[in-house]
Each structure stands twice: as C-alpha cells, then as structure tokens.
Design a protein around this motif. Structure first.
Motif, short mmCIF file in Angstrom:
data_model
loop_
_atom_site.label_atom_id
_atom_site.label_comp_id
_atom_site.label_asym_id
_atom_site.label_seq_id
_atom_site.Cartn_x
_atom_site.Cartn_y
_atom_site.Cartn_z
N UNK A 151 0.83 -1.20 0.00
CA UNK A 151 0.00 0.00 0.00
C UNK A 151 0.86 1.25 0.00
N UNK A 152 0.56 2.18 -0.89
CA UNK A 152 1.32 3.42 -0.96
C UNK A 152 0.94 4.37 0.17
N UNK A 153 -0.32 4.35 0.58
CA UNK A 153 -0.79 5.23 1.65
C UNK A 153 -1.10 4.38 2.89
N UNK A 154 -1.02 4.97 4.08
CA UNK A 154 -1.37 4.24 5.30
C UNK A 154 -2.79 3.70 5.25
N UNK A 155 -3.02 2.54 5.84
CA UNK A 155 -4.34 1.88 5.83
C UNK A 155 -4.93 1.86 7.23
#
Length: 206
Positions: A151-155
């Motif tokens: 994932x490129x962005x925090x989840x």
C-alpha cells in the motif's frame, strides 16, 4: 507447513525452476537477480529460508551470506553451488551459511532439504525474543506485513480487515502487534474538531 522462501541467482532460468519447484510444494518463493533486493527481504523479516548462488557477478554469494547473517540469526541460509571444494565449504559456513544445495537442482533433493531446514527456521523463530506471542499466527502476520508494504498510503484497520478477510478485532490485534514490535507505524488522523475516539492508520516502517 507454510514456508516463505527467497532465491538469489544471476541466471533467471534457475530462478524460474526454483520458483516452480517451490510452488509445486505449496511454498511461497520470491526470486531476484539483485543482491540488494534479497538483503532487503532479510532486513524486513520476510523469509524463512534464502537460497544464494555462490557465483554472483557484482556481490559474491559469500558476501551476501555474511551480510544476511549479520541482519538475522534466524533465517536459514542455503548456498546454491556446483563447487565441491572443502575450502569453499568452510568459507561459506564461517560466513553464516547453514547448508548447500547442489546444482543442477533436482526436485526431490530440493524438497527434502527445504522441509528439513524449514523445521530449523521454525525452531529459530520460536527461540527469538521477538517471536510472535500466543494468538499471533506467523502466516497471518506476514500477510498483514505484505499488505502494508504494497500500500502506498497508510491503511486503517477496516481496510486491512477487508483486504485480508479478517475480523476487525483480529486485524487490529495484528496491526498493534506490528507497532509494538517496531515493524509498523501508527499514525493518528487529524479529528478536525469532531468528537469521538481518534482514528488511526498504519503503514510500514520506511
């Protein structure tokens, strides 16, 4: 037994063969021709076993083994080689190798050695101070780690639970365990003046 394998070789045809053999046994295999990528797998604790070609053009197999062993005392390091010299064998064992796999690699020998050393990898993991505590599955833990890496962005917890088919409390437990172990970061979202409990997102450690 679920095993996570890695293989480093400058010959892609050998990597294809190793991957096919691993898949036929139900094991996950990562392959690369880049020594630094293989070492990153060790650094990120993604493997149980790493197979390393002895004759590598840029960074020697012995040097990869030495650096990998400095990073991890639990990963099993196997050398792919056609060498039968006792001097070479001694050098590799002193740098941290656990055993050898002779080329050309045959399925029966490959499968038996991986099963044997898979037990060693499991024993070493159980002996580690940071071994997963009761209620934490190593396989699920790695699935969560892999998702955070992709994932490129925090989840947030709900996104992780949905992506992996986990119950919300289970996903939360694994994410918090990774934060506790220093393998993930917890980021508090800006509540923007709204009341209620703070929301958190999780990401891999850069």
């Amino acid at each position: 037994m679920s095993l996570y394998l890695g293989a480093l070789d400058d010959d892609r045809s050998i990597l294809y063969t190793l991957e096919a053999m691993a898949v036929s046994q139900g094991w996950e295999m990562h392959t690369t021709t880049d020594p630094e990528e293989a070492l990153s797998w060790i650094r990120e604790d993604r493997l149980d076993i790493l197979l390393v070609d002895y004759h590598m053009p840029v960074l020697s197999g012995a040097e990869v083994i030495r650096r990998a062993r400095e990073m991890s005392g639990s990963v099993v390091l196997l050398v792919l080689t056609v060498e039968e010299s006792p001097t070479v064998a001694k050098e590799l064992l002193l740098t941290g190798a656990d055993d050898f796999v002779s080329k050309p690699v045959r399925l029966a020998d490959f499968a038996s050695r991986i099963r044997l050393h898979g037990e060693l990898a499991r024993y070493r993991r159980d002996m580690r101070k940071d071994a997963p505590r009761k209620g934490i599955s190593e396989a699920t833990l790695r699935r969560v780690q892999d998702l955070l890496r992709e994932e490129e962005a925090p989840s947030d917890v709900r996104a992780v639970a949905t992506a992996l088919g986990l119950a919300y409390p289970t996903a939360h437990r694994y994410l918090e365990y990774l934060v506790e172990r220093g393998s993930a970061l917890r980021i508090q979202e800006d509540p923007e003046g709204k009341p209620g409990r703070p929301r958190f997102r999780y990401c891999r450690v850069p």
